[in-house]
Design a protein around this motif. Sequence first.
Motif, PDB file in Angstrom:
ATOM      1  N   ILE A 162       0.844  -1.202   0.000  1.00 19.15           N
ATOM      2  CA  ILE A 162       0.000   0.000   0.000  1.00 19.15           C
ATOM      3  C   ILE A 162       0.876   1.249   0.000  1.00 19.15           C
ATOM      4  CG2 ILE A 162      -1.681   1.319   1.350  1.00 19.15           C
ATOM      5  CD1 ILE A 162      -2.706  -1.441   2.402  1.00 19.15           C
TER       6      ILE A 162
ATOM      7  N   ARG B 278       2.106   1.839  -3.473  1.00 23.83           N
ATOM      8  CA  ARG B 278       1.079   2.376  -4.373  1.00 23.83           C
ATOM      9  C   ARG B 278       0.757   3.834  -4.048  1.00 23.83           C
ATOM     10  NH1 ARG B 278      -1.459  -2.654  -3.276  1.00 23.83           N
ATOM     11  NH2 ARG B 278      -2.986  -1.638  -1.906  1.00 23.83           N
ATOM     12  N   ARG B 279       0.544   4.130  -2.789  1.00 19.37           N
ATOM     13  CA  ARG B 279       0.134   5.486  -2.410  1.00 19.37           C
ATOM     14  C   ARG B 279       1.247   6.512  -2.666  1.00 19.37           C
ATOM     15  NH1 ARG B 279      -4.107   7.145   0.062  1.00 19.37           N
ATOM     16  NH2 ARG B 279      -5.806   5.706   0.538  1.00 19.37           N
ATOM     17  N   SER B 280       2.479   6.114  -2.481  1.00 19.76           N
ATOM     18  CA  SER B 280       3.597   7.036  -2.708  1.00 19.76           C
ATOM     19  C   SER B 280       3.900   7.219  -4.189  1.00 19.76           C
ATOM     20  CB  SER B 280       4.851   6.521  -1.999  1.00 19.76           C
ATOM     21  OG  SER B 280       5.273   5.288  -2.567  1.00 19.76           O
TER      22      SER B 280
ATOM     23  N   THR C 231       3.558  10.430   7.582  1.00 12.22           N
ATOM     24  CA  THR C 231       2.593  10.082   6.544  1.00 12.22           C
ATOM     25  C   THR C 231       2.873  10.795   5.222  1.00 12.22           C
ATOM     26  OG1 THR C 231       1.105  11.853   7.281  1.00 12.22           O
ATOM     27  CG2 THR C 231       0.804   9.669   8.280  1.00 12.22           C
TER      28      THR C 231
ATOM     29  N   LEU D  98       2.062   8.940   2.034  1.00 15.04           N
ATOM     30  CA  LEU D  98       0.805   8.181   2.013  1.00 15.04           C
ATOM     31  C   LEU D  98      -0.319   8.873   1.255  1.00 15.04           C
ATOM     32  CD1 LEU D  98       0.655   6.688   5.626  1.00 15.04           C
ATOM     33  CD2 LEU D  98       1.534   5.653   3.527  1.00 15.04           C
ATOM     34  N   ALA D  99      -0.017   9.954   0.555  1.00 14.57           N
ATOM     35  CA  ALA D  99      -1.008  10.632  -0.290  1.00 14.57           C
ATOM     36  C   ALA D  99      -2.281  10.979   0.482  1.00 14.57           C
ATOM     37  CB  ALA D  99      -1.344   9.767  -1.505  1.00 14.57           C
TER      38      ALA D  99
ATOM     39  N   ALA E 168      -3.402   9.718   3.383  1.00 16.45           N
ATOM     40  CA  ALA E 168      -3.920   8.693   4.288  1.00 16.45           C
ATOM     41  C   ALA E 168      -3.179   8.735   5.616  1.00 16.45           C
ATOM     42  CB  ALA E 168      -3.796   7.311   3.659  1.00 16.45           C
TER      43      ALA E 168
ATOM     44  N   GLU F 154      -5.327   4.038   8.697  1.00 16.25           N
ATOM     45  CA  GLU F 154      -6.081   3.658   7.501  1.00 16.25           C
ATOM     46  C   GLU F 154      -5.329   2.605   6.691  1.00 16.25           C
ATOM     47  OE1 GLU F 154      -8.507   7.828   6.675  1.00 16.25           O
ATOM     48  OE2 GLU F 154      -6.486   7.559   5.880  1.00 16.25           O
ATOM     49  N   VAL F 155      -4.015   2.767   6.591  1.00 14.20           N
ATOM     50  CA  VAL F 155      -3.208   1.789   5.864  1.00 14.20           C
ATOM     51  C   VAL F 155      -3.257   0.437   6.567  1.00 14.20           C
ATOM     52  CG1 VAL F 155      -0.849   1.167   5.225  1.00 14.20           C
ATOM     53  CG2 VAL F 155      -1.688   3.497   4.811  1.00 14.20           C
TER      54      VAL F 155
ATOM     55  N   GLU G 178      -6.686  -1.206   6.100  1.00 13.27           N
ATOM     56  CA  GLU G 178      -6.810  -1.755   4.743  1.00 13.27           C
ATOM     57  C   GLU G 178      -6.021  -3.062   4.610  1.00 13.27           C
ATOM     58  OE1 GLU G 178      -5.689  -0.538   0.107  1.00 13.27           O
ATOM     59  OE2 GLU G 178      -5.722   1.018   1.666  1.00 13.27           O
TER      60      GLU G 178
END
Length: 749
Positions: A555, A558-560, A597, A600-601, A603, A607-608, A611
């Motif tokens: 995650i 992906r978010r970064s 964070t 983490l875009a 987030a 939350e990470v 998920e």
Amino acid sequence: MPLSAEILRDQWGIPYIRAADTDAVFYANGYVHAQDRLWQMDAARRRAVGRYAEWVGREGLAADMLARRLGVAQASLRDYEHLSAETRRMLECYARGVNDAMEQLPLPVEYGLLGERPQPWEPWHCVAVMRQRGLLMGSIWFKLWRAAAIRRIGPQAVGLLRYEDGGTERFVVPQTDSESRRWIAGLEALAPSIEAVLGMAASDATVAGSNNWAVSGAHTASGRPLVAGDPHRAFEIPSMYSQLHLSCDEFDALGFSVPGVPAFPHFCHTEHVAWCVTHAFADIHDLYLERFDPGDPLCYATENGTERAQVRSETIHVRGGQDVTIQAVQTRHGPVITDAAQTSFGVALRSVQLDPVDRSLDCLLPMLRARGVEEFNERCRPWGVIDHSVVSADTQGRISVNVRAIVPERDRANGWLPVPGWTGEHEWRGYIPWERMPRLVDPPSGRLVTANNRIVPDGQGDYLCTDCHPSTRARRIDERLGGIDRAGVADMRAVLADTSSARAVEIAARIAMVHVDDAAAQRLLDMLAQWDGNMDPGAQAPSAYYLVRQEMTRILARRSGLDAAADDIYASMAAPGVVPVNQLWWTLPDLLRRDDTSLLAGATWDEVIREALLEVAGDETIAPWGELHRPVFAHPLASVFPEQASRLAPASQPVGGDGDCVSAHGAYPSGGPAATYGPVARYVFDVGDWDNSRWVVFHGASGVPGSAHYGDQNALWAKCELAPAPFSRAAVDAAAVSRQEISQTVRNA
């Protein structure tokens, strides 16, 4: 003159060689290596010189292209010519033994699958194999990773992209902990490199560690030192190491040999000294960005105008495909590892492994003759082919750690990114003298521990490294050793088997803080909340921890946006390439600890984690860690001949531990949880009472599929048990179950 030797083997098929002199013993060394590991040696030779695709097809092409561009064959031939006459004679005798075995013995099954025969072994091939076994280990991958990542997340985040250690590190020299933070290059210092990296191509351009330690006699039941450890490599079968005993009139030595190379480069004991290594992570590679003239693509910019690159053409034969011809380009800094002919830029590698002349093999015989640790350290002066933290102990009761490496003198900023090659501001200023390299003899604590942790504190003396492994394993080993008063071999084995993970305790506690409404996810939380962080093979909690941490890392990637860095030219310019999620696995703990964070875009970590828990909880059952993590052994031909895969790479028994444990059976989060790297061998050397020493490898002494000794040590290894390592003549005779006489008459020797 006649060369003859006797080869004894014990119940594990381990060879014990007796010969009258060094010529005969190294002839037998070559013979036995070919007898047990010929195909493996041949594969290493082909990989070194860029001829592996001739066997495996396009699967081997990228690595062959890199080896040709690096000029490994040319460097190895050059180095062989600079070795001492004594060393060249050793390699010549070894090569004769290899070639006699090729002619006299059946060929391994791999040759039948390929429809090939081995080519004669030449003495310089030993130099090439030794170079190949450590080629490009270390800093080059961290620099490529940051260069690829910086174009995705921006230069302000460059300080995040290192293996973390929670602010407290343990050092090789001195053997202490410190809470001082690592030195982080400021954006001002990195500005020229950042500008060059970002400008090299359009933003949308695409294209294994170890433990060792020594305990002085003050802490042992016998009053003599103990030395122990385990090298960590990928579980490629046959293993990089083979057990061997060499005995002649000049020395008596037992240890782990490297098939294709005589003697014992890494792990050994003689009658007087025991030694072992870990990778030191010294910064021995620099990457230089070169600007080429679009009108004349072999001219590149320097601070004094332009210079013309050297170029040679290399043709690679590919099994089942068309030949591939490449241009190997070399600037003043070294070989260009990108295809400079197609662009106006290139990346040149300057590496101690290629420049200057390497005389590491000149150390092999002198190391066997050393009578004490200080003499042993002195005998390692020429070593440079790969960097090591070498722990040693002698029968006089002394223990030592010595950083065995040749490291260039240059600015610390070189350690972070590729640097511009046209300014003249990032050049090497020679090499750090041997006298200034870190070493320590007889520390007051009576203990020495290295585990790929930082060599010295940042800012202390010469610049040696930027990146290294976390101190987790080194600290745990020292903690275990500090709790033992009168240590023996069994205590050392217990430390090797340690599966406690401080990192798992920390991360699992943070995961357990999250609130979830899903019942299956709550069961995972309950399991982790009650867990002690032991990566026990029979438990489910380690499986839950690994799977959740793995999903959190994915995650984060992906978010970064860093998952896309895998396609960046920097990530893919050197085989096998950089895999972002594998790098981020080691970055995540510190981000989580500091609640950072920024990648983490928008987030939060809660939350990470939530998920990740829901993703993992979707599986109805979680297997015990030993089953989920069961090692996967990789034979290089298994993918070429899948119908032979189970024969070439048999299954392993289950294991515990993970990459953060002393028992470091690790998995890459880009794949599954199965262990793919870790301790390929283990050893305990009882200094002075050598017959009480113990050792094991992960499969067996033989590298021949179908042999009784191809996998017979796996059951011991998986349980972290060790086989006897007899050394005295009487003990070897008692252990021997077979004897073989070999001889050759060598003219003009």
